[in-house]
Design an enzyme around this catalytic site. Structure first.
Site, short mmCIF file in Angstrom:
data_model
loop_
_atom_site.label_atom_id
_atom_site.label_comp_id
_atom_site.label_asym_id
_atom_site.label_seq_id
_atom_site.Cartn_x
_atom_site.Cartn_y
_atom_site.Cartn_z
N GLU A 99 0.77 -1.06 0.19
CA GLU A 99 0.16 -0.05 0.00
C GLU A 99 0.99 1.19 -0.02
OE1 GLU A 99 -2.34 0.81 3.39
OE2 GLU A 99 -3.63 2.07 2.55
N ASP A 148 -5.29 3.12 -1.88
CA ASP A 148 -6.09 4.05 -0.89
C ASP A 148 -6.45 5.07 -1.31
OD1 ASP A 148 -6.93 5.51 1.45
OD2 ASP A 148 -5.84 4.23 2.84
N HIS A 193 -4.87 8.24 0.29
CA HIS A 193 -3.64 8.75 -0.09
C HIS A 193 -3.50 9.14 -1.51
CE1 HIS A 193 -2.35 7.18 3.84
NE2 HIS A 193 -2.60 5.93 3.70
N ARG A 196 -11.00 11.79 4.40
CA ARG A 196 -10.98 10.43 5.01
C ARG A 196 -12.26 10.22 5.95
NH1 ARG A 196 -5.21 7.66 7.31
NH2 ARG A 196 -5.36 5.92 5.70
N GLU A 211 -11.90 2.57 5.03
CA GLU A 211 -10.83 2.76 5.91
C GLU A 211 -11.12 4.27 6.46
OE1 GLU A 211 -6.23 1.41 7.06
OE2 GLU A 211 -6.47 3.11 5.28
C1 LER Z 1 -3.13 1.87 6.28
O1 LER Z 1 -4.13 1.16 5.32
C2 LER Z 1 -3.31 3.29 6.10
O2 LER Z 1 -3.76 3.90 5.21
C3 LER Z 1 -2.25 4.13 6.84
O3 LER Z 1 -2.62 5.52 6.32
C4 LER Z 1 -2.23 3.87 8.09
O4 LER Z 1 -2.82 4.75 8.71
MN MN Z 2 -5.34 2.59 3.74
#
Ligand code: LER
Ligand code: MN
Length: 268
Positions: A153, A186, A189, A218, A247
């Site tokens: 990731e 993700d 991110h 988020r 998440e």
């Molecule tokens: C973990 O999946 C993630 O996205 C990181 O930002 C841990 O906080």
């Molecule tokens: Mn993540």
């Protein structure tokens, strides 16, 4: 696209981006009540994912295990795959191997997030990338031997100097010839680091093994400013069949964040 929701069993991460924090049984009941058929579990150590503990609870609530996190290796135990100390690096690999083995019994892949190294390093980045490459080769092979995959990731710049973009992860996997590895996209991110979320998903489609379904802030998708339509379209076009796992922060509360996630994936 299969919806999933995150369950955190780590007290040290009580303020982290996870939907349910109230213990395994209660979290699974709430996930099911919101309409989910799968959960992603963030556990303090591999033993917390033991079949004898996890299977009866998942079965009771009709849930599958979508994925398991390894970040508690860092958050709880301060382990890292790129620590200067060889003993810490070995314990980090042992921790991740244990999570891979535990998840594999449920057909769930393990995630490499924070254990790749943070925003500051104890060694130079070239050295750290070498160790990270060694680790993904070893962990990917272990996951493959257990019939599952290892999810690499990329994280945003405030969390890591290692893998920040999907291209960074794809390049390391290819250069090191790592088998058994796919990439976790993700969207939180990616919103910070990628030129185009949907463009990147299209470019690396076959390598995407899991999605963290999060809005720009988020929170649950729909509560920030990410345009989810083009992202869903790109995932569809590339034939993505994996999980879209929330998440995210439990805002305004976990149940509502879970319901909003389900609404955002309706018909996807
Ligand atoms: C973990 O999946 C993630 O996205 C990181 O930002 C841990 O906080
Ligand atoms: Mn993540």
């Amino acid at each position: 696209m299969r919806p999933a929701v995150t369950v955190c069993l780590v007290p040290q991460a009580a303020r982290g981006p996870f939907v349910f924090h109230g213990g395994l049984e209660e979290s699974c009941a709430r996930a099911r009540a919101a309409g989910f058929e799968a959960v992603e579990v963030f556990a303090p150590e591999p033993s917390a994912l033991a079949e004898s503990t996890l299977r009866p609870v998942l079965e009771r609530h009709g849930l599958s295990l979508a994925a398991v996190g390894t970040g508690a290796g860092w958050v709880v135990h301060r382990l890292s795959l790129v620590a200067a100390d060889a003993g810490i690096r070995e314990r980090a690999r042992e921790f991740i191997r244990g999570v891979i083995t535990a998840g594999a019994k449920f057909g769930a892949p393990a995630i490499l997030g924070s254990m790749q190294g943070g925003a500051t390093l104890e060694v130079d980045r070239e050295q750290a990338l070498e160790w990270l490459g060694d680790a993904i080769v070893e962990m990917g092979a272990h996951a493959r031997s257990m019939g599952t995959t290892f999810l690499v990731e990329p994280l945003n710049r405030y969390e890591t100097v290692m893998l920040r973009t999907v291209e960074d992860a794809a390049e390391l996997i290819a250069r090191r010839g790592a088998t058994g590895c796919t990439i976790l996209a993700d969207l939180f991110h990616m919103n910070i680091e990628e030129h185009s979320i949907e463009g990147t998903l299209r470019q690396h489609g076959p390598l995407i093994g899991h999605v963290h379904w999060a809005d720009s802030n988020r929170q649950a998708m729909g509560l920030g400013h990410t345009a989810s339509g083009p992202i869903l379209q790109a995932l569809k076009e590339t034939g993505y069949r994996g999980y879209c796992s929330a998440e995210i922060f439990p805002l305004p509360d976990g149940d509502e964040a879970a319901r909003q996630t389900m609404r955002s994936l309706k018909g996807a």
